[in-house]
Motif scaffolding. Structure first.
Motif, PDB file in Angstrom:
ATOM      1  N   LEU A 195      -3.402   8.246   9.597  1.00  0.00           N
ATOM      2  CA  LEU A 195      -2.789   9.060   8.548  1.00  0.00           C
ATOM      3  C   LEU A 195      -1.321   9.298   8.859  1.00  0.00           C
ATOM      4  O   LEU A 195      -0.484   9.380   7.957  1.00  0.00           O
ATOM      5  N   ARG A 212       1.835   7.182   7.565  1.00  0.00           N
ATOM      6  CA  ARG A 212       2.545   7.403   6.297  1.00  0.00           C
ATOM      7  C   ARG A 212       3.983   7.826   6.547  1.00  0.00           C
ATOM      8  O   ARG A 212       4.819   7.735   5.659  1.00  0.00           O
ATOM      9  N   PHE A 213       4.269   8.326   7.757  1.00  0.00           N
ATOM     10  CA  PHE A 213       5.572   8.911   8.051  1.00  0.00           C
ATOM     11  C   PHE A 213       6.316   8.109   9.105  1.00  0.00           C
ATOM     12  O   PHE A 213       5.734   7.700  10.100  1.00  0.00           O
ATOM     13  N   LYS A 223       8.822   4.004  -0.670  1.00  0.00           N
ATOM     14  CA  LYS A 223       9.034   4.959   0.415  1.00  0.00           C
ATOM     15  C   LYS A 223      10.147   5.892  -0.003  1.00  0.00           C
ATOM     16  O   LYS A 223      11.074   5.489  -0.712  1.00  0.00           O
ATOM     17  N   SER A 257      11.198  12.766   2.856  1.00  0.00           N
ATOM     18  CA  SER A 257      10.393  13.964   2.598  1.00  0.00           C
ATOM     19  C   SER A 257      10.371  14.843   3.838  1.00  0.00           C
ATOM     20  O   SER A 257      10.665  14.385   4.938  1.00  0.00           O
ATOM     21  N   VAL A 278       8.524   8.585   4.007  1.00  0.00           N
ATOM     22  CA  VAL A 278       7.086   8.656   3.751  1.00  0.00           C
ATOM     23  C   VAL A 278       6.695   7.646   2.670  1.00  0.00           C
ATOM     24  O   VAL A 278       7.466   7.376   1.754  1.00  0.00           O
ATOM     25  N   THR A 303       5.014   6.454  -0.581  1.00  0.00           N
ATOM     26  CA  THR A 303       4.681   7.109  -1.841  1.00  0.00           C
ATOM     27  C   THR A 303       3.966   6.105  -2.755  1.00  0.00           C
ATOM     28  O   THR A 303       4.058   4.903  -2.554  1.00  0.00           O
ATOM     29  N   SER A 341      -1.346  11.557  -6.635  1.00  0.00           N
ATOM     30  CA  SER A 341      -0.349  10.828  -5.867  1.00  0.00           C
ATOM     31  C   SER A 341      -1.079  10.250  -4.655  1.00  0.00           C
ATOM     32  O   SER A 341      -2.151  10.748  -4.277  1.00  0.00           O
ATOM     33  N   ASN A 358      -0.378  10.394  -1.484  1.00  0.00           N
ATOM     34  CA  ASN A 358      -0.504  11.358  -0.390  1.00  0.00           C
ATOM     35  C   ASN A 358      -1.466  12.486  -0.714  1.00  0.00           C
ATOM     36  O   ASN A 358      -2.181  12.964   0.156  1.00  0.00           O
ATOM     37  N   ASP A 359      -1.521  12.896  -1.964  1.00  0.00           N
ATOM     38  CA  ASP A 359      -2.488  13.918  -2.365  1.00  0.00           C
ATOM     39  C   ASP A 359      -3.915  13.391  -2.194  1.00  0.00           C
ATOM     40  O   ASP A 359      -4.796  14.095  -1.687  1.00  0.00           O
ATOM     41  N   ILE A 391      -4.939  11.086  -0.096  1.00  0.00           N
ATOM     42  CA  ILE A 391      -5.228  10.990   1.332  1.00  0.00           C
ATOM     43  C   ILE A 391      -5.524  12.367   1.910  1.00  0.00           C
ATOM     44  O   ILE A 391      -6.488  12.545   2.662  1.00  0.00           O
ATOM     45  N   ASN A 392      -4.716  13.352   1.550  1.00  0.00           N
ATOM     46  CA  ASN A 392      -4.938  14.711   2.067  1.00  0.00           C
ATOM     47  C   ASN A 392      -6.267  15.286   1.584  1.00  0.00           C
ATOM     48  O   ASN A 392      -7.024  15.873   2.371  1.00  0.00           O
TER      49      ASN A 392
END
Length: 199
Positions: free
Chosen positions: A17, A20-21, A130, A133, A160, A162, A175, A177-178, A180-181
């Motif tokens: 995870l 992503r960053f 990308k 963020s 990050v 996107t 999104s 990232n949403d 994944i979270n």
């Protein structure tokens, strides 16, 4: 490597995870200077090293690690005397987990899926890119550029991945990232509910 160790698998999931960053945003920086008489405009973007295929590989690794947790949790629950169907029931109550499983199966079998369409949404990830963020869970971000030297410094910022997760008709679901979270939160809830991280 112990493939059945849930705690080890969760640690590896969290590591993926983190893919992503990218902390060094200046590796991605592109700047463009335009002059109009005495007026100078500097435009700075952070997609200089964006390779869509490399980014999609990262996305697929993250999706795969999230999806692969399913069978391991079912096995662990069965070893503890529980019914593996309970994991499937939890997935049936979670659209983010259903989408992750569909996205993972589509990577393996093609689009759209002919069988095992968990979400019935035919999800796709589009507009992959990308952007800069703040890093979640950190203090307020700062971006500082020295006007004389041009040297830059950041605190708590990253480049990050996107993207948008849409259904088969192009309607936005989440999104990237949403999704994944929400998926990782859903797995954490299931692991806790069934005490699956206890050896």
């Amino acid at each position: 490597m112990d493939y059945d160790d849930i705690n080890s698998r969760l640690r590896r999931l969290y590591l993926s995870l983190g893919q992503r960053f990218e902390a060094n945003i200046f590796e991605h920086e592109q700047s463009k200077e335009t002059r109009d008489g005495n007026k100078v405009t500097v435009t700075i973007s952070f997609d200089g090293k964006h390779d869509v295929d490399e980014t999609r590989n990262r996305i697929n690794t993250i999706i795969s690690n999230l999806a692969n947790l399913k069978d391991h949790l079912k096995t662990k629950l069965k070893q503890k005397g529980g019914d593996p169907q309970e994991i499937e029931n939890e997935i049936n109550q979670s659209l983010p987990l259903q989408l992750v499983l569909d996205l993972n199966n589509q990577e393996k079998h093609g689009y759209p899926l002919k069988e095992k369409r968990r979400s019935k949404k035919d999800p796709k990830i589009i507009n992959v890119s990308k952007g800069i963020s703040s890093i979640p869970g950190m203090n307020a971000p700062r971006f500082i550029r020295d006007p004389i030297t041009g040297a830059g410094h950041t605190d708590n910022m990253a480049v990050v991945i996107t993207g948008e997760v849409v259904d088969g008709q192009g309607n936005l679901l989440y999104s990237f990232n949403d999704l994944i979270n929400r998926s990782s939160d859903a797995w954490e809830t299931i692991v806790t509910k069934f005490n699956l991280n206890q050896e």
